[in-house]
Design a protein around this motif. Sequence first.
Motif, PDB file in Angstrom:
ATOM      1  N   PRO A  45       0.804  -1.227   0.000  1.00 19.73           N
ATOM      2  CA  PRO A  45       0.000   0.000   0.000  1.00 19.73           C
ATOM      3  C   PRO A  45       0.839   1.280   0.000  1.00 19.73           C
ATOM      4  O   PRO A  45       0.536   2.206  -0.751  1.00 19.73           O
ATOM      5  CB  PRO A  45      -0.837  -0.132   1.280  1.00 19.73           C
ATOM      6  CG  PRO A  45      -0.971  -1.612   1.465  1.00 19.73           C
ATOM      7  CD  PRO A  45       0.375  -2.151   1.058  1.00 19.73           C
ATOM      8  N   ALA A  46       1.896   1.331   0.799  1.00 22.99           N
ATOM      9  CA  ALA A  46       2.744   2.526   0.845  1.00 22.99           C
ATOM     10  C   ALA A  46       3.461   2.734  -0.483  1.00 22.99           C
ATOM     11  O   ALA A  46       3.603   3.871  -0.952  1.00 22.99           O
ATOM     12  CB  ALA A  46       3.748   2.423   1.993  1.00 22.99           C
ATOM     13  N   GLN A  81      -4.107  -2.993   9.415  1.00 22.83           N
ATOM     14  CA  GLN A  81      -3.447  -2.428  10.594  1.00 22.83           C
ATOM     15  C   GLN A  81      -1.926  -2.522  10.483  1.00 22.83           C
ATOM     16  O   GLN A  81      -1.205  -1.712  11.042  1.00 22.83           O
ATOM     17  CB  GLN A  81      -3.915  -3.136  11.874  1.00 22.83           C
ATOM     18  CG  GLN A  81      -5.386  -2.995  12.152  1.00 22.83           C
ATOM     19  CD  GLN A  81      -5.787  -1.546  12.341  1.00 22.83           C
ATOM     20  OE1 GLN A  81      -5.133  -0.799  13.046  1.00 22.83           O
ATOM     21  NE2 GLN A  81      -6.865  -1.143  11.682  1.00 22.83           N
ATOM     22  N   ARG A  82      -1.444  -3.525   9.763  1.00 30.46           N
ATOM     23  CA  ARG A  82       0.008  -3.733   9.649  1.00 30.46           C
ATOM     24  C   ARG A  82       0.617  -3.014   8.455  1.00 30.46           C
ATOM     25  O   ARG A  82       1.828  -3.039   8.279  1.00 30.46           O
ATOM     26  CB  ARG A  82       0.319  -5.221   9.558  1.00 30.46           C
ATOM     27  CG  ARG A  82       0.003  -5.958  10.851  1.00 30.46           C
ATOM     28  CD  ARG A  82       0.471  -7.382  10.791  1.00 30.46           C
ATOM     29  NE  ARG A  82       1.865  -7.524  10.456  1.00 30.46           N
ATOM     30  CZ  ARG A  82       2.871  -7.618  11.341  1.00 30.46           C
ATOM     31  NH1 ARG A  82       2.620  -7.573  12.619  1.00 30.46           N
ATOM     32  NH2 ARG A  82       4.107  -7.764  10.925  1.00 30.46           N
ATOM     33  N   THR A  83      -0.195  -2.403   7.617  1.00 36.76           N
ATOM     34  CA  THR A  83       0.337  -1.822   6.390  1.00 36.76           C
ATOM     35  C   THR A  83       0.617  -0.327   6.491  1.00 36.76           C
ATOM     36  O   THR A  83       1.191   0.246   5.568  1.00 36.76           O
ATOM     37  CB  THR A  83      -0.620  -2.058   5.211  1.00 36.76           C
ATOM     38  OG1 THR A  83      -1.860  -1.420   5.477  1.00 36.76           O
ATOM     39  CG2 THR A  83      -0.806  -3.548   4.968  1.00 36.76           C
ATOM     40  N   HIS A  84       0.264   0.303   7.570  1.00 39.28           N
ATOM     41  CA  HIS A  84       0.521   1.740   7.699  1.00 39.28           C
ATOM     42  C   HIS A  84       2.029   1.962   7.789  1.00 39.28           C
ATOM     43  O   HIS A  84       2.719   1.275   8.543  1.00 39.28           O
ATOM     44  CB  HIS A  84      -0.188   2.306   8.937  1.00 39.28           C
ATOM     45  CG  HIS A  84      -0.194   3.794   8.934  1.00 39.28           C
ATOM     46  ND1 HIS A  84       0.855   4.526   9.422  1.00 39.28           N
ATOM     47  CD2 HIS A  84      -1.098   4.672   8.468  1.00 39.28           C
ATOM     48  CE1 HIS A  84       0.593   5.812   9.275  1.00 39.28           C
ATOM     49  NE2 HIS A  84      -0.598   5.926   8.684  1.00 39.28           N
ATOM     50  N   SER A  86       3.865   3.881   9.330  1.00 40.69           N
ATOM     51  CA  SER A  86       4.410   4.103  10.680  1.00 40.69           C
ATOM     52  C   SER A  86       4.762   2.788  11.369  1.00 40.69           C
ATOM     53  O   SER A  86       5.515   2.773  12.335  1.00 40.69           O
ATOM     54  CB  SER A  86       3.416   4.890  11.542  1.00 40.69           C
ATOM     55  OG  SER A  86       2.255   4.106  11.785  1.00 40.69           O
ATOM     56  N   ARG A  87       4.244   1.678  10.857  1.00 42.42           N
ATOM     57  CA  ARG A  87       4.527   0.364  11.446  1.00 42.42           C
ATOM     58  C   ARG A  87       5.602  -0.400  10.675  1.00 42.42           C
ATOM     59  O   ARG A  87       5.865  -1.547  10.966  1.00 42.42           O
ATOM     60  CB  ARG A  87       3.244  -0.463  11.474  1.00 42.42           C
ATOM     61  CG  ARG A  87       2.168   0.129  12.368  1.00 42.42           C
ATOM     62  CD  ARG A  87       1.002  -0.815  12.458  1.00 42.42           C
ATOM     63  NE  ARG A  87       1.421  -2.167  12.700  1.00 42.42           N
ATOM     64  CZ  ARG A  87       1.286  -2.829  13.848  1.00 42.42           C
ATOM     65  NH1 ARG A  87       0.751  -2.227  14.864  1.00 42.42           N
ATOM     66  NH2 ARG A  87       1.669  -4.078  13.972  1.00 42.42           N
ATOM     67  N   HIS A  88       6.227   0.235   9.695  1.00 42.62           N
ATOM     68  CA  HIS A  88       7.151  -0.470   8.821  1.00 42.62           C
ATOM     69  C   HIS A  88       8.594  -0.507   9.304  1.00 42.62           C
ATOM     70  O   HIS A  88       9.467  -0.932   8.560  1.00 42.62           O
ATOM     71  CB  HIS A  88       7.104   0.121   7.422  1.00 42.62           C
ATOM     72  CG  HIS A  88       5.881  -0.286   6.670  1.00 42.62           C
ATOM     73  ND1 HIS A  88       5.625   0.143   5.411  1.00 42.62           N
ATOM     74  CD2 HIS A  88       4.856  -1.101   7.002  1.00 42.62           C
ATOM     75  CE1 HIS A  88       4.481  -0.369   4.988  1.00 42.62           C
ATOM     76  NE2 HIS A  88       3.997  -1.124   5.951  1.00 42.62           N
ATOM     77  N   SER A  89       8.858  -0.116  10.516  1.00 48.52           N
ATOM     78  CA  SER A  89      10.247  -0.121  10.984  1.00 48.52           C
ATOM     79  C   SER A  89      10.828  -1.528  10.969  1.00 48.52           C
ATOM     80  O   SER A  89      12.040  -1.693  10.857  1.00 48.52           O
ATOM     81  CB  SER A  89      10.353   0.493  12.377  1.00 48.52           C
ATOM     82  OG  SER A  89       9.620  -0.269  13.316  1.00 48.52           O
TER      83      SER A  89
END
Length: 121
Positions: A45-46, A81-84, A86-89
């Motif tokens: 998605p990003a 919820q896991r695709t934002h 901000s959660r990709h670190s």
Amino acid sequence: MGKLSGFQFCDARGRSGLSDSLAGDPGRIGVERLGHDIAGMEAVPAVLEALGFGTTVDTEIERIAEVLGGHHGRFHRFDPQRTHPSRHSHLGGAMWARQREAHAAAVLDALGDPWDCCMIG
């Protein structure tokens, strides 16, 4: 997409081939065990948004992500919820995100806009 993540740290040869900027920007790679199929699904998605496809219908993004996540024949359910970003670190830092975008942009450039084939008129 998924191999542009912690996958590169799986063996010494892969790790040794990284640029200093990628090797020095691991984010939280390795904090959780994550296959490249899931990593790709979570990154889609990003990446699509960065390429200008952010207005695509959510269900279309989900299907694209599930196809990438299931490319080994094993279905994984899309979890928004896991695709934002901000959660990709766990996929690496900002350099890794830019690298995923650059690779996707190169594929888009080589293959052309996927919507061009569908335009009527």
